[in-house]
Each structure stands twice: as C-alpha cells, then as structure tokens.
Design an enzyme around this catalytic site. Structure first.
Site, short mmCIF file in Angstrom:
data_model
loop_
_atom_site.label_atom_id
_atom_site.label_comp_id
_atom_site.label_asym_id
_atom_site.label_seq_id
_atom_site.Cartn_x
_atom_site.Cartn_y
_atom_site.Cartn_z
N ALA A 138 -29.81 10.66 21.96
CA ALA A 138 -31.14 11.04 22.46
C ALA A 138 -32.23 10.64 21.46
O ALA A 138 -33.23 10.00 21.85
CB ALA A 138 -31.19 12.55 22.70
N ARG A 148 -18.37 5.46 22.02
CA ARG A 148 -19.65 6.06 21.62
C ARG A 148 -20.19 5.40 20.36
O ARG A 148 -21.39 5.16 20.23
CB ARG A 148 -19.47 7.57 21.38
CG ARG A 148 -20.79 8.27 21.03
CD ARG A 148 -20.56 9.73 20.65
NE ARG A 148 -21.81 10.41 20.36
CZ ARG A 148 -22.41 10.40 19.19
NH1 ARG A 148 -21.90 9.72 18.17
NH2 ARG A 148 -23.55 11.07 19.01
N TYR A 200 -10.17 5.64 30.49
CA TYR A 200 -10.92 4.41 30.77
C TYR A 200 -10.93 3.50 29.54
O TYR A 200 -10.77 3.96 28.41
CB TYR A 200 -12.35 4.72 31.23
CG TYR A 200 -13.12 5.71 30.38
CD1 TYR A 200 -13.76 5.32 29.22
CD2 TYR A 200 -13.20 7.05 30.75
CE1 TYR A 200 -14.48 6.22 28.46
CE2 TYR A 200 -13.92 7.96 29.99
CZ TYR A 200 -14.56 7.54 28.85
OH TYR A 200 -15.26 8.44 28.09
N ASP A 231 -28.81 16.91 24.39
CA ASP A 231 -27.98 18.12 24.42
C ASP A 231 -28.74 19.34 23.94
O ASP A 231 -28.43 20.47 24.34
CB ASP A 231 -26.72 17.92 23.55
CG ASP A 231 -25.61 17.21 24.30
OD1 ASP A 231 -25.86 16.74 25.44
OD2 ASP A 231 -24.50 17.10 23.76
C1 FAD Z 1 -15.42 15.23 26.12
C2 FAD Z 1 -16.79 14.71 26.37
C3 FAD Z 1 -16.95 13.60 27.15
C4 FAD Z 1 -18.22 13.11 27.41
N1 FAD Z 1 -18.34 12.04 28.23
C5 FAD Z 1 -19.56 11.61 28.55
C6 FAD Z 1 -19.72 10.51 29.45
O1 FAD Z 1 -18.75 9.92 29.93
N2 FAD Z 1 -20.97 10.10 29.77
C7 FAD Z 1 -22.07 10.72 29.24
O2 FAD Z 1 -23.20 10.29 29.58
N3 FAD Z 1 -21.95 11.75 28.36
C8 FAD Z 1 -20.73 12.21 28.01
N4 FAD Z 1 -20.61 13.26 27.14
C9 FAD Z 1 -21.84 13.90 26.60
C10 FAD Z 1 -22.51 13.13 25.45
O3 FAD Z 1 -21.62 12.80 24.43
C11 FAD Z 1 -23.67 13.96 24.89
O4 FAD Z 1 -24.32 14.61 25.94
C12 FAD Z 1 -24.69 13.09 24.17
O5 FAD Z 1 -24.06 12.33 23.17
C13 FAD Z 1 -25.81 13.95 23.56
O6 FAD Z 1 -26.56 13.25 22.62
P1 FAD Z 1 -27.65 13.98 21.73
O7 FAD Z 1 -28.29 12.91 20.92
O8 FAD Z 1 -28.51 14.86 22.56
O9 FAD Z 1 -26.86 14.99 20.78
P2 FAD Z 1 -25.91 14.69 19.53
O10 FAD Z 1 -25.07 13.50 19.78
O11 FAD Z 1 -25.23 15.97 19.21
O12 FAD Z 1 -26.92 14.32 18.33
C14 FAD Z 1 -27.67 15.29 17.63
C15 FAD Z 1 -28.01 14.72 16.25
O13 FAD Z 1 -28.86 15.65 15.58
C16 FAD Z 1 -28.39 15.86 14.25
N5 FAD Z 1 -28.82 17.21 13.85
C17 FAD Z 1 -28.32 18.39 14.28
N6 FAD Z 1 -28.97 19.42 13.70
C18 FAD Z 1 -29.91 18.88 12.89
C19 FAD Z 1 -30.91 19.44 12.03
N7 FAD Z 1 -31.06 20.77 11.90
N8 FAD Z 1 -31.73 18.61 11.33
C20 FAD Z 1 -31.60 17.24 11.47
N9 FAD Z 1 -30.65 16.66 12.26
C21 FAD Z 1 -29.83 17.46 12.97
C22 FAD Z 1 -26.88 15.72 14.38
O14 FAD Z 1 -26.27 15.44 13.12
C23 FAD Z 1 -26.78 14.56 15.38
O15 FAD Z 1 -26.81 13.31 14.74
C24 FAD Z 1 -19.37 13.75 26.84
C25 FAD Z 1 -19.21 14.86 26.01
C26 FAD Z 1 -17.93 15.34 25.79
C27 FAD Z 1 -17.78 16.53 24.90
#
Ligand code: FAD
Length: 389
Positions: free
Chosen positions: A15, A103, A212, A290
């Site tokens: 994100a 990923r 997959y 997320d």
């Molecule tokens: C089993 C499984 C299968 C999945 N399959 C799919 C799929 O097929 N297709 C799909 O679209 N999605 C899938 N997902 C979901 C997907 O992986 C996540 O929804 C997505 O990666 C979210 O990204 P994000 O950047 O919001 O969060 P995150 O990837 O959690 O990134 C958050 C970042 O913020 C950093 N952070 C946290 N707290 C702090 C702080 N206090 N200060 C500074 N930095 C901080 C963390 O270190 C991290 O780098 C799956 C998830 C799971 C569990």
C-alpha cells in the site's frame, strides 16, 4: 492541492509503496518512513486481479517486471474427490491479465521504481510511535533502533502501516481482531511436482486450499486455510507437516502430494479490521491498505485493495483544495467499493467451507451455470479502472 503539499507515507508495504509512486507521478515530493531496517522478502504468493494490474500499469510496472504467471481461470475443486466444480473466468472484459506472483517480486518491482524516482525518499529503521495535530499539519514521532526520536510534520499523512497499525491506535480507532482462521503458507519447487497446476482451489468442510505458480512458474505457492485450532501453539516444524497431512487425510491425493512435496509450513493467524478504518475523521490523515481494512484472503483482494487505495489517495489529494476535501473525495470513491469487497469475502468464506450436504447443492448450482454467468459475478470487481487525474 498543489504539488508543494508535504506528503508523508508511513509503511513501505504494498500500500505505502504504491501510494508513494502515485503521488510522485502526480508531481508531489513524498517521504516514506518504514520501521524495518531492511525490507526482506516476506510472505509467499499473491494473486493480482485486473483491477490492481491497471494501477500498476499506470505506474509503469508491467507484467514482465512482476515475474507473474497469467491465468485465464481459477479451477474450483471438491476437496475430497478433486473433481472440478467450476472454472471461474478471471480475465477482465478489456483483456487485462490476472496474475499469480511472488509477493517479494511485487515488492522488489515497487521498490526499484521508488528508488528510481527522485521525488521519493525512503527512510528505514524508524517506527512511528505517536501522532499530534496542530495548525501546521500532523506531526508524527518516529523511534529509531538506537532509541533516538525523530519528528516529522506533513500536511497529508498516509497511514499504510499494516493490520496492527500504530497510527490507527494513536487515532483511537478500534484494533484488529483475530478472525478465528489461520493460513499455512508453503512453497514447492517446480522440480518437485509433475506439472504446473494453474490456479487451483480445493473446497471442503471448514477448510480450503489454494495452489498457484509464482516466480515465472519456477515455484508453486500453496496456502491451506482453516480454523486457528489447526495451529497448535508451539508445534515443532517437523510435526507441522504430519499434522497438516492428518487434517487433510481424506482430501484429493493431488493436494496431499503438494503438501508432501512442499517446504516448511508456517502458520499465519489471520486478523481482520471491521469496520473500515479508512476515514478516521482526522484532517490530513488517510488510512489505506491493511491498516484500513485488513480482510481475509477468500477473494484474493487484500493486496489489490491496497494498490487501488494507494492510487486513489493520490488522486483524491490532487483534485482537492484542502485536506478535508481530499478525505471526502477518497471516501466517496472507496467506501462503497470496500464494503462490497468485504461482503464478497464473507460470502466466499461461507460457501467455501460448507459441510457436505449444502456443498453438494453449491457444486451442482455452479456446474449448471455458464462461464459467462459466473464471470458476471465478479465483473464489478475486476473491471474497476483507476480514477483519472
Ligand atoms: C494467506 C494470505 C494470502 C493472501 N493472498 C492474497 C492474494 O492472493 N491477493 C491479494 O490481493 N492479497 C492477498 N493477501 C493480502 C495481502 O498480502 C495484504 O492485504 C497486503 O499485502 C497489505 O499490504 P499493506 O501494505 O497494507 O500492509 P503490510 O504489507 O503489512 O505493510 C505494512 C508496512 O508498514 C510497516 N510498519 C508497520 N508498523 C509501522 C510503524 N509503526 N512505523 C513505520 N512502519 C510500520 C511494516 O513493517 C510494513 O512494511 C493475502 C494475505 C494472506 C495472509
């Protein structure tokens, strides 16, 4: 808002990196701050549907750079017999692909684009720990690994710090809650399997499995999802595979073969965020990915929604003249869509894990439907196009 507006992104996951690239493409200078000292390959596979790939294409990340494998259908199978229930078409009406990928390959491609963009600065090893608002904007405190604290103030803060978001906690928003499900993720070397399986899902009472290809087909990603009682606390790695084989003992031998051939399985307890935390009502803070709406992986949309959010946050700020207006534009475009995706996830959760009798009715209904009629169920999801700046 003018490109001189200060933009601070917290979190360098899918994100945060997508948001930073989207802002930079619109001409804004962006700071990303990430708590980890190194961004290592985390997680295994992802499916990216056309709605997400359209955003990545606008950011210059085409399929070749993602090392993905294109699919035209997802095969749903009966968990026990392995019999095909339905082939769900996943290619969009405009022909945009549906990819399965690693990923880490997605994160590397996003990071390479971030590194090549002179408008983006990425700072690692600083954890956001506090937030305060004033007339100058939002001030965030970051604690470094040596214990020192840095402060940064920005007009627009993008909270992309994941499911257990510190920013959401600081904003007084509800914490994520355990879903009661656990995902076991594992990978299989292409050499250890007879043929690439495409995207396959086996459905059964209380559990399902998805396999997959990733890394241009060199590896298969396997995820088993079931009740979190499947992950006994402190289960030794050597006992895990045996326990999983036991839980899937009456399932399709092809799935059991994949579990047997796979490397170590790690449990991932799944938490969810509900209701959506994207619109905290705080001037200048937009919560995405997320952090806003962690959802269960039943519709494979978590990363896709994070990517849509990142683009839309930059779009909303570009067309607004104040932070409040930006938050309104963002909510106008995201709220209803995220609600609908969540409803779809809940629907899949119910129908994937049905007991034997209702499952037989589900399978019959799906077998009787044409591919076109099944494709229409997901057209609204996959045909989404990023709003134009
Ligand atoms: C089993 C499984 C299968 C999945 N399959 C799919 C799929 O097929 N297709 C799909 O679209 N999605 C899938 N997902 C979901 C997907 O992986 C996540 O929804 C997505 O990666 C979210 O990204 P994000 O950047 O919001 O969060 P995150 O990837 O959690 O990134 C958050 C970042 O913020 C950093 N952070 C946290 N707290 C702090 C702080 N206090 N200060 C500074 N930095 C901080 C963390 O270190 C991290 O780098 C799956 C998830 C799971 C569990």
């Amino acid at each position: 808002m003018p490109p001189s507006t200060s933009i601070l992104v917290v979190g360098a996951g899918i994100a945060g990196l997508t948001a930073a690239l989207s802002f930079a493409q619109a001409g804004f200078a962006v700071d990303i701050v990430e708590r980890s000292e190194r961004l290592e390959a985390v997680g295994a596979g992802l499916q990216l549907s056309p709605n997400a790939l359209r955003v990545l294409a606008r950011l210059g990340l085409d399929r070749e750079r993602l090392n993905g494998v294109a699919a035209t259908t997802v095969t749903l199978r009966s968990g026990r017999s392995g019999r095909t229930i339905a082939e769900i078409p996943v290619v969009s009406a405009d022909g945009t692909a549906y990819l399965s990928l690693y990923r880490a390959d997605l994160q590397s491609a996003l990071l390479a684009a971030v590194a090549a963009d002179p408008l983006i600065t990425l700072t690692l090893g600083e954890r956001c720990t506090a937030l305060a608002q004033s007339a100058d904007g939002t001030t965030l405190s970051f604690t470094r690994t040596d214990g020192s604290v840095a402060e940064r103030t920005a007009t627009i803060v993008i909270a992309a710090d994941g499911v257990h978001s510190a920013l959401c906690a600081a904003l007084g928003l509800p914490a994520a809650v355990p879903s009661g499900d656990v995902a076991w993720r594992m990978t299989i070397d292409a050499a250890a399997q007879a043929s690439s399986p495409g995207i396959q899902a086996w459905l059964g009472p209380r559990r399902h499995a998805v396999a997959y290809p990733v890394q241009a087909g060199r590896t298969t990603n396997l995820v088993l999802i079931g009740p979190d009682s499947d992950a006994a606390a402190g289960m030794a790695e050597s006992a895990t595979k045996t326990a999983l084989m036991q839980r899937f003992r009456r399932w399709d031998p092809r799935l059991r073969g994949l579990i047997e051939a796979a490397g170590p399985a790690t449990p991932w307890p799944l938490s969810t965020v509900d209701p959506d935390r994207s619109a905290p009502g705080m001037d200048g803070v937009i919560v995405i990915g997320d952090a806003a709406h962690a959802m269960l992986p039943y519709a494979a949309q978590g990363a896709a929604m994070a990517i849509e959010d990142g683009w839309t946050a930059a779009w909303a700020v570009t067309r607004a003249s104040t932070p409040q207006e930006a938050a309104r534009h963002y909510a106008d475009v995201r709220t209803a869509r995220l609600k609908r995706v969540r409803q779809r996830v809940a629907f899949h959760r119910r129908v994937y894990h049905l007991p034997a009798l209702p499952a037989a009715a589900r399978d019959l209904t799906l077998r009787l439907r044409s591919a076109e009629s099944v494709a229409r169920d997901l057209g609204w999801l996959y045909d989404w196009t990023p709003p134009e700046r």
